[in-house]
Design an enzyme around this catalytic site. Structure first.
Site, short mmCIF file in Angstrom:
data_model
loop_
_atom_site.label_atom_id
_atom_site.label_comp_id
_atom_site.label_asym_id
_atom_site.label_seq_id
_atom_site.Cartn_x
_atom_site.Cartn_y
_atom_site.Cartn_z
N GLU A 149 0.86 -1.20 0.00
CA GLU A 149 0.00 0.00 0.00
C GLU A 149 0.89 1.24 0.00
OE1 GLU A 149 0.01 2.09 2.67
OE2 GLU A 149 1.33 0.84 3.88
N PHE A 150 0.33 2.32 -0.54
CA PHE A 150 1.08 3.59 -0.60
C PHE A 150 0.26 4.72 0.04
CE2 PHE A 150 2.41 0.89 -4.17
CZ PHE A 150 3.75 0.75 -3.89
N GLU A 153 -1.24 8.58 6.01
CA GLU A 153 -2.20 8.89 7.06
C GLU A 153 -2.70 10.31 6.84
OE1 GLU A 153 -1.02 7.99 11.06
OE2 GLU A 153 -0.05 6.14 10.38
N PHE A 247 6.72 16.70 -1.68
CA PHE A 247 7.66 16.21 -0.68
C PHE A 247 8.94 17.03 -0.61
CE2 PHE A 247 7.02 12.56 2.03
CZ PHE A 247 5.65 12.40 1.82
N CYS A 258 5.99 4.96 9.48
CA CYS A 258 6.51 4.28 8.29
C CYS A 258 7.96 4.63 7.95
CB CYS A 258 5.61 4.59 7.10
SG CYS A 258 3.91 4.13 7.41
N LYS A 329 2.30 14.54 11.99
CA LYS A 329 1.98 15.54 10.97
C LYS A 329 0.55 16.00 11.27
CE LYS A 329 0.39 12.23 7.50
NZ LYS A 329 0.45 11.79 6.13
N ARG A 336 3.05 8.09 16.83
CA ARG A 336 4.20 7.18 16.71
C ARG A 336 5.36 7.84 15.97
NH1 ARG A 336 1.41 2.15 14.02
NH2 ARG A 336 0.18 3.83 13.13
#
Ligand code: UGA
Length: 460
Positions: A149-150, A153, A247, A258, A329, A336
């Site tokens: 999966e990409f 959150e 990004f 992640c 974020k 986490r």
């Protein structure tokens, strides 16, 4: 079209958006969740995590009767043609991925799978783990494929409904193509490959994104030293279509469940294969430097750059710092590996007192949810902060209250409400008008005009 019977094992940050998306693609989904508290919330029509638009997406599935929740993975699997494994693969102390949840799920579903059912692994796993699941199930008629999966959150529902690509890795390309067909309505390009390649694609994607971030954070640091402005540097870079704009937002360092785990896991994979990967080591190291740099800059601004004899003599050791943002974020409640937690740990360890506000502490203006406060303290303890140092940490229920009597304000997460704050009230509340904006969120001109000293990341 007749609905395909699908089950999803694990109703977390990946499982729930995946289940919601599969329902919206026309399939019937049974989702298994082993945590009784989470299961009760889901069965009562609630959502146990905060994720934008997830409640509506799940509600649509529940209303149509095409989405149900059960406790047992074996029960969820027994009617499914496709079983999606969405269990966590947390980090072990040596940096490798903990596959115990995956193994356990495979053991549970193995005996109850329909003949010829296909198991689809979405969890992020080291190269070879798809075959490990196959061996654990131990049935000749069951094929296990990798389908990384990409999702991000905060935008996981959107990302599941409109993926950039679908990657399926399997020994049997026809089975892989059938799994790809479950996502046909998205219109996303489908890449069918072998399992090892699919698993590598997942790590390579996260490591590449982390590389982009460490790179721009390092360039922002350079901008600070040479008097350049990183915002224009980003514009100059981003218009090159080979680089793009995504990004490239500098920040306090990247975090979350992640990137830190997956970059270290990839390094571990490389080391196990006797492959030297200095670039990846530097990407991780640059991030550690970035987290420290934010505190160093605050310390310098407070006037305590020089080494001191004792902690109590440094301005940080005698200061109260207001902090905005605790999650890794904005638009998520996930703490986490949050850069904010890491940075506050550093502040507390250096002797500062911290007053923090985060939009996920409870209802605006209401009391802090005790469960949330416990969770936050737990994160600091896990980060090595002693109970004595933790006494210096407190939670406040608004951005202005966090600033009361503080020597500086540190902005660590990019929530919209921080942008919209009444800056005059912040000015009144702070004892000293100093803002370190680790997300480049605020408008420096307006902030300076309001009488503050403003320090961003790579901005003059
Ligand atoms: C990340 C990837 O983006 C997803 O594609 C992947 O599926 C997911 O990991 C995963 O492996 O499950 P996520 O960790 O949810 O998603 O969040 P991101 O939006 O990627 O943010 C990661 C970190 O980078 C955060 O700390 C964020 O603040 C930081 N970041 C991101 C920046 O500092 N600047 C940016 O421009 C973007």
């Amino acid at each position: 079209m007749t609905a395909t019977q699908v089950s999803v094992i694990g109703a977390g940050h990946i499982g729930l958006p995946t289940a919601a998306a599969l329902v919206s693609f026309g399939h019937e989904v049974v989702c298994a969740e082993s945590d009784p508290r989470r299961l009760r919330i889901l069965q009562d029509g609630g959502v146990p995590i905060y994720e934008r638009n997830l409640d509506e997406a799940l509600a649509r599935g529940r209303e149509g009767g095409r989405l149900t929740f059960v406790a047992s993975a074996a029960v969820a699997a027994r009617t499914a043609e496709y079983v999606f494994l969405c269990v966590p693969t947390p980090e072990l102390p040596d940096g490798s991925a903990d596959l115990s949840y995956l193994r356990q799920a495979a053991q549970e579903i193995g005996p109850s799978l329909l003949p010829q059912a296909v198991v689809v692994n979405k969890s992020t796993v080291p190269v070879g783990a798809t075959h490990l699941v196959e061996q654990t199930i131990g049935r000749d008629d069951i094929m296990v494929v990798s389908n990384p999966e990409f999702l991000r959150e905060g935008t996981a529902v959107e990302d599941s409904l409109h993926p950039d690509r679908i990657v399926v890795g399997a020994d049997d390309q026809q089975v892989a193509a059938r799994v790809g067909a479950l996502f046909a309505t998205t219109g996303a390009p489908l890449l069918v490959t072998d399992a090892a390649t699919a698993e590598t694609i997942k790590y390579a994607s996260n490591a590449f994104l982390a590389t982009k971030l460490s790179f721009i954070n390092a360039i922002a640091g350079l901008c600070d030293e040479v008097g350049a402005d990183v915002r224009d540097v980003i514009l100059g870079l981003g218009y090159d279509h080979r680089i793009g704009f995504d990004f490239l937002r500098p920040g306090p360092g990247w975090g979350g469940s992640c990137f830190p785990k997956d970059t270290r896991a990839l390094l571990h994979i490389a080391e196990s294969a006797n492959y030297d990967f200095p670039l990846l080591r530097a990407v991780i190291q640059t991030n550690e430097t970035q987290l420290r740099r934010i505190v160093d800059r605050l310390e310098t601004a407070l006037g305590c750059g020089a080494p001191s004899v004792s902690e109590a003599q440094t301005p940080l050791g005698t200061s109260t710092i207001a902090v905005w943002g605790l999650t890794f974020k904005a638009e998520t409640d996930d703490l986490r590996m949050s850069p904010a937690i890491r940075i506050i740990s550093d502040l507390l360890t250096r002797g500062a007192r911290v007053q923090a506000y985060d939009p996920t502490l409870g209802k605006a203006g209401g009391p802090v949810l005790p469960e949330r406060a416990d969770q936050i303290r737990q994160e600091f303890r896990a980060d090595g902060v002693s109970d004595a140092k933790l006494d210096g940490f407190s939670l406040r229920t608004s951005s202005v209250l966090a600033c009361e009597g503080a020597s500086a304000l540190l902005v660590l997460t990019e929530w919209q409400e921080f942008r919209d704050v009444d800056i005059a009230r912040v000015r009144k509340a702070l004892e000293r008008p100093l803002i370190v904006d680790a997300r480049n969120l605020l408008d420096p001109a307006a902030i300076r005009q309001a009488g503050f000293q403003y320090i961003g990341v790579g901005r003059h």
